[in-house]
Design a protein around this motif. Structure first.
Motif, PDB file in Angstrom:
ATOM      1  N   MET A   1       0.642  -1.232   0.050  1.00 42.45           N
ATOM      2  CA  MET A   1       0.032  -0.049   0.086  1.00 42.45           C
ATOM      3  C   MET A   1       0.777   1.273  -0.042  1.00 42.45           C
ATOM      4  SD  MET A   1      -2.822  -1.001   2.851  1.00 42.45           S
ATOM      5  CE  MET A   1      -3.729  -2.678   2.619  1.00 42.45           C
ATOM      6  N   ASN A   2       0.563   2.325  -0.751  1.00 37.78           N
ATOM      7  CA  ASN A   2       1.223   3.509  -1.010  1.00 37.78           C
ATOM      8  C   ASN A   2       0.772   4.555  -0.234  1.00 37.78           C
ATOM      9  OD1 ASN A   2       3.146   2.361  -2.514  1.00 37.78           O
ATOM     10  ND2 ASN A   2       2.275   2.707  -4.550  1.00 37.78           N
ATOM     11  N   ALA A   3       1.605   5.560   0.522  1.00 36.47           N
ATOM     12  CA  ALA A   3       1.292   6.526   0.750  1.00 36.47           C
ATOM     13  C   ALA A   3       1.015   7.784  -0.398  1.00 36.47           C
ATOM     14  CB  ALA A   3       2.446   7.120   1.654  1.00 36.47           C
TER      15      ALA A   3
ATOM     16  N   SER B   1       7.309   2.573   6.166  1.00 31.84           N
ATOM     17  CA  SER B   1       7.987   3.098   4.833  1.00 31.84           C
ATOM     18  C   SER B   1       9.627   2.369   5.114  1.00 31.84           C
ATOM     19  CB  SER B   1       7.994   4.383   4.508  1.00 31.84           C
ATOM     20  OG  SER B   1       8.694   5.185   5.474  1.00 31.84           O
ATOM     21  N   THR B   2       9.807   2.574   6.268  1.00 30.64           N
ATOM     22  CA  THR B   2      11.247   1.991   6.310  1.00 30.64           C
ATOM     23  C   THR B   2      11.329   0.343   6.302  1.00 30.64           C
ATOM     24  OG1 THR B   2      11.672   3.581   8.010  1.00 30.64           O
ATOM     25  CG2 THR B   2      13.275   2.000   7.925  1.00 30.64           C
TER      26      THR B   2
ATOM     27  N   VAL C   1      10.369  -1.458   3.975  1.00 33.55           N
ATOM     28  CA  VAL C   1      10.755  -1.698   2.672  1.00 33.55           C
ATOM     29  C   VAL C   1      12.110  -1.933   2.560  1.00 33.55           C
ATOM     30  CG1 VAL C   1      10.280  -1.271   0.428  1.00 33.55           C
ATOM     31  CG2 VAL C   1       8.585  -0.582   1.889  1.00 33.55           C
TER      32      VAL C   1
ATOM     33  N   LYS D   1       0.513  11.516  -2.143  1.00 36.36           N
ATOM     34  CA  LYS D   1       1.201  12.724  -2.069  1.00 36.36           C
ATOM     35  C   LYS D   1       0.339  13.564  -1.001  1.00 36.36           C
ATOM     36  CE  LYS D   1       1.937  16.681  -4.827  1.00 36.36           C
ATOM     37  NZ  LYS D   1       1.672  17.437  -6.523  1.00 36.36           N
TER      38      LYS D   1
ATOM     39  N   SER E   1       5.590  -7.842  -4.076  1.00 40.07           N
ATOM     40  CA  SER E   1       6.539  -7.429  -2.935  1.00 40.07           C
ATOM     41  C   SER E   1       7.293  -8.373  -2.342  1.00 40.07           C
ATOM     42  CB  SER E   1       5.711  -6.605  -1.846  1.00 40.07           C
ATOM     43  OG  SER E   1       4.841  -7.491  -1.133  1.00 40.07           O
TER      44      SER E   1
ATOM     45  N   GLN F   1       1.387  12.552   2.640  1.00 43.14           N
ATOM     46  CA  GLN F   1       2.785  13.146   2.915  1.00 43.14           C
ATOM     47  C   GLN F   1       2.670  14.615   3.202  1.00 43.14           C
ATOM     48  OE1 GLN F   1       5.110  11.167   3.855  1.00 43.14           O
ATOM     49  NE2 GLN F   1       5.219   9.505   2.419  1.00 43.14           N
TER      50      GLN F   1
ATOM     51  N   PHE G   1       1.005  -9.124  -4.515  1.00 40.26           N
ATOM     52  CA  PHE G   1       1.122  -7.771  -4.175  1.00 40.26           C
ATOM     53  C   PHE G   1       2.446  -7.303  -4.819  1.00 40.26           C
ATOM     54  CE2 PHE G   1      -1.182 -10.036  -0.583  1.00 40.26           C
ATOM     55  CZ  PHE G   1      -2.343  -9.341  -1.108  1.00 40.26           C
TER      56      PHE G   1
END
Lengths: 290, 507
Positions: free
Chosen positions: B174-176, B332-333, B335, B178, B363, B181, B361
């Motif tokens: 899953m992405n954060a 995020s870290t 990853v 814009k 990943s 952030q 996924f």
């Protein structure tokens, strides 16, 4: 017929290829495109420390190996290509790739999930069922078992229609698919007692009316189709009345409130999907329903 | 020769041209890059975790050590950027150091990066959990809830849940976005500035300490060991900044945006750090009792102690800022070590099951859960062994960052050894800067490592008379050496240079 397969390198993906191969087998211009979609990397999700870590090239190599495995699953005689692309949303990506390919439909492998007793397709299938401009075909392990029992060949189409005006559309489209595949067509309607004000008085009349309406309709379209009208206390019970044979494929129409040329699956169709144990397709209406 | 630098070690470009990269080209401007940089640094988290420990080392010279700590980071980052643009596809300390120095040192470079990120993951989770309970206590007005985090039976399970959730999110890819952030970063910066302003304008400071120019003078630090420890801690607070230099294709103008973004990021961050550290020193003083920033009781998480007295009811905002920044960084870290483990599995430097990629996924699967498990184990062990686990982990982390950063910087010099003196730019960016930065960091590493054997070092926790920081930092590196030797015996392919070629200078 041209179909786009939404592929993941697991059992579901293999099942999707199996269903897609059965669907296109023997049709004119039989071809498949196997789509592997990857999530798009967004810069606002920066990986730290270390950035890419060689991930994209390792992933790319992995995707190539998956592509080769996928191609090996398709039987001889079907023109097949593979495409891999990073997309912001899987459903939108599949639709985009399908349109590029000029596909007649998108095929997904799936699992049945029940949430609080209601059948719900996976998130991607669900998004497609509410927005795809082309047909969406789905399988589950149980439904593929019936296809395999028929030697991997589809033997009959069953078009589910309501007793309302949309029926003509769905029957017409199903008939075209049946003709393209050289298959017999069955038209089925489910009547729920709950839809009738007084089932004891109205049921027989209603069933007879519906049956003659559908026979008239198929007749006017020049089709030789078996018409089956079944009833039960609810949709689930009615659906259970239908008999199935190995190699059956069920087709359902879009809800009448769908935008033209877009899928929008209605609550009834969703309910029926949950009851079926054969591979199924949901087809969009071609014109705005009146 | 420049052609030869791109050897065929990374996977060959897909023949079929199947895979188009998902890089969003040219969408990030200077402001966007600053936001990305600040989000990677996560200042609310780094300040609460690192400020106290740094004050313990250098006292009122805090502003000076922050300024001095940035310099080696800058020098190393310049070398990083060169490696990144020479080998964009192959990634990171592991592959770079392998190509420059061969498999053994490369392996340890990768291990150093994994160890640093695993340690920071466990610390991020712990800080997030602390502020999770503090925030609940502030919201409900029940101070006893904030005390729950001191109870190991509550703390350890909650931390494990945080780590597991972060691993799951990262596995699902899953992405954060814009907007997310921008909001997160804007909120963090605003709350930290608010803290600084409230501390500096407070009418009742705890221990009003006049601000003098002497605080900005690195020469004012008493001992070399305090200086070394201070530098390795301030490396930690700038960790993340170099991401701005490695973004190229994603920016609207690769020639100008990365440089400007990196400059603005560091200006904003230094201004923020100076404001907050001056606020802390002015308000709390560096005394070792009560609310003093030098009080060992306050080292672990400075804002947990100070935000209440300084900000009053607004302390809730600080808790929220730290919770959100550490929880987002945790995810995020996660990853990063997963990808390095994946790469090490792929190149057969670790068992190949680490190279598994989830078909659904896209990943790393085994590698993600291995990283989470390692972070969880590390946390539980430190929590049980050390009375001041957070303080010791941050110091051990500084040690680890110095190790892999220093190694990577020297890898840059050695990798480009054939072209270092061909022009002025090469001389500075590929030779002088990374060499100076790398040497400084490795000196800091050895100085801190030797110093940390002293049982009184850091929080003062020790096992059998050996300092906890030494056991954590050097112990983890020795564990790496052990695993490396085991791999070398069991699966020698990588160590024979069969999977990644070491770059040989062509004459």
């Amino acid at each position: 017929m041209k179909l786009l397969v939404g592929y993941t390198a697991d059992q579901r993906g293999a099942e999707a290829i199996e269903l897609a191969s059965a669907l296109v087998a023997g049709t004119r211009d039989a071809s498949l495109r196997i789509a592997i979609v990857l999530p798009a990397a967004t810069p606002f999700n920066a990986v730290y420390p270390g950035g890419d870590h060689g991930f994209s090239s390792i992933l790319s190599d992995q995707v190539d190996r998956w592509a080769a495995q996928a191609l090996a699953l398709v039987p001889e005689g079907i023109a097949t290509s593979v495409v891999a692309r990073s997309v912001p949303s899987v459903a939108e990506g599949l639709i985009g790739l399908g349109e590029e390919f000029g596909a007649h439909g998108i095929v997904l492998g799936g699992r049945k999930r029940h949430r609080a007793g209601f059948f719900s397709p996976g998130a991607i299938a669900n998004a497609l069922l509410h927005s795809s401009p082309m047909a969406v075909f789905m399988s589950s392990p149980a439904s593929l078992a019936t296809l395999r029992a028929a030697g991997g060949k589809i033997t009959r189409l069953t078009a589910f229609v309501g007793d309302r005006p949309g029926a003509r559309e769905v029957i017409g489209l199903s008939a075209r698919i049946a003709a393209a595949c050289g298959l017999p067509l069955r038209v089925a309607t489910l009547v729920s007692h709950m839809d009738l004000a007084d089932p004891r008085l109205e049921l027989d009349d209603h069933l007879a009316q519906t049956r003659s309406y559908l026979q008239e309709l198929t007749g006017s379209l020049g089709l030789e189709a078996v018409v089956e009208v079944v009833s039960g206390r609810g949709l689930d019970e009615a659906a259970a009345q239908l008999s199935w044979q190995d190699g059956d494929l069920a087709l359902l129409g879009s809800a009448r409130l769908a935008a033209p040329r877009r899928l929008f699956i209605g609550p009834k169709a969703q309910r029926i999907l949950g009851q079926l144990n054969v591979p199924m397709g949901v087809v969009p209406t071609l014109e705005a329903a009146s | 020769m420049s052609h030869d630098l791109r050897q065929a070690s990374p996977p060959a470009r897909s023949e079929s041209g199947l895979h188009e990269k998902g890089l969003s080209k040219g969408t990030v401007g200077v402001l966007g890059l600053v936001v990305i940089g600040i989000s990677c640094i996560a200042p609310a988290y780094t300040l609460t975790a690192g400020l106290g420990a740094t004050v313990a080392e250098v006292g009122t010279s805090l502003p000076a050590i922050l300024l001095a700590g940035f310099l080696p980071m800058l020098l190393v980052a310049l070398g990083y950027r060169e490696l990144n643009s020479a080998m964009p596809d192959s990634g990171t300390s592991f592959t770079w150091a392998t190509r420059a120095f061969g498999p053994m040192i490369g392996w340890m470079g990768g291990w150093g990066l994994i160890a640093a990120t695993v340690i920071v993951l466990s610390n991020l989770a712990a800080v997030a959990v602390d502020f999770f309970y503090i925030l609940i206590a502030q919201l409900t007005g029940q101070p006893w809830i904030a005390e729950l985090t001191g109870n190991l039976w509550v703390n350890i399970p909650t931390t494990l849940v945080f780590i597991a959730v972060a691993a799951w999110i990262s596995y699902r890819g899953m992405n954060a976005t814009k907007v997310f952030q921008y909001v997160l970063v804007g909120f963090q910066v605003a709350v930290l500035l608010l803290f600084a302003v409230m501390a500096l304008t407070s009418s009742q400071p705890n221990d009003p300490t006049p601000i003098t120019w002497q605080m900005f003078n690195p020469a004012g630090i008493d001992t070399f060991s305090a200086f070394a420890a201070g530098i390795s801690l301030s490396i930690f607070v700038f960790w993340g900044w170099d991401v701005t230099l490695t973004m190229n294709e994603e920016t609207t103008d690769p020639k100008k945006v990365p440089g400007r973004g990196a400059t603005w990021t560091v200006l904003v961050i230094i201004a923020l750090y100076l404001a907050v550290s001056l606020g802390v020193i002015y308000w709390a003083g560096v005394g070792t009792t009560g609310l003093g920033a030098g009080n060992p009781e306050n080292q672990e998480s400075i804002f947990a102690v100070l935000s209440g007295p300084v900000m009053g009811p607004l302390a809730m905002l600080m808790s929220l800022a730290i919770l959100s920044s550490s929880a987002a960084s945790l995810q995020s870290t996660m990853v990063s070590p997963a990808r390095t483990l994946l790469a090490m599995g792929y190149y057969k430097a670790l068992p190949s099951s680490f190279a598994k990629i989830s078909a659904r996924f896209m990943s790393p699967s085994v590698a993600t859960f291995a990283s989470a498990a390692a972070a969880a184990v590390f946390y539980v062990v430190t929590r049980l062994l050390s009375e001041n686990a957070l303080w010791d982990t941050i110091t051990a982390l500084g040690l680890m960052i110095c190790f892999y950063y220093g190694l990577t910087a020297l890898a840059c010099v050695w990798y480009f050894r054939g072209e270092l003196f061909s022009n002025a730019r090469n001389f500075f960016c590929k030779f002088l800067a990374p060499l100076a930065g790398g040497v400084v960091l490795l000196v800091m590493f050895f100085a801190t490592a030797i110093e940390s054997m002293n049982p009184d070092y850091g929080s003062g926790s020790n096992i059998g008379g050996v300092g906890m920081v030494f056991i954590l930092g050097v112990g983890v590196l020795l564990l790496g050496v052990g695993i490396m030797l085991w791999m070398r015996v069991r699966h020698p392919a990588f160590f024979k240079g069969e999977t990644i070629k070491t770059y040989k200078l062509l004459k």
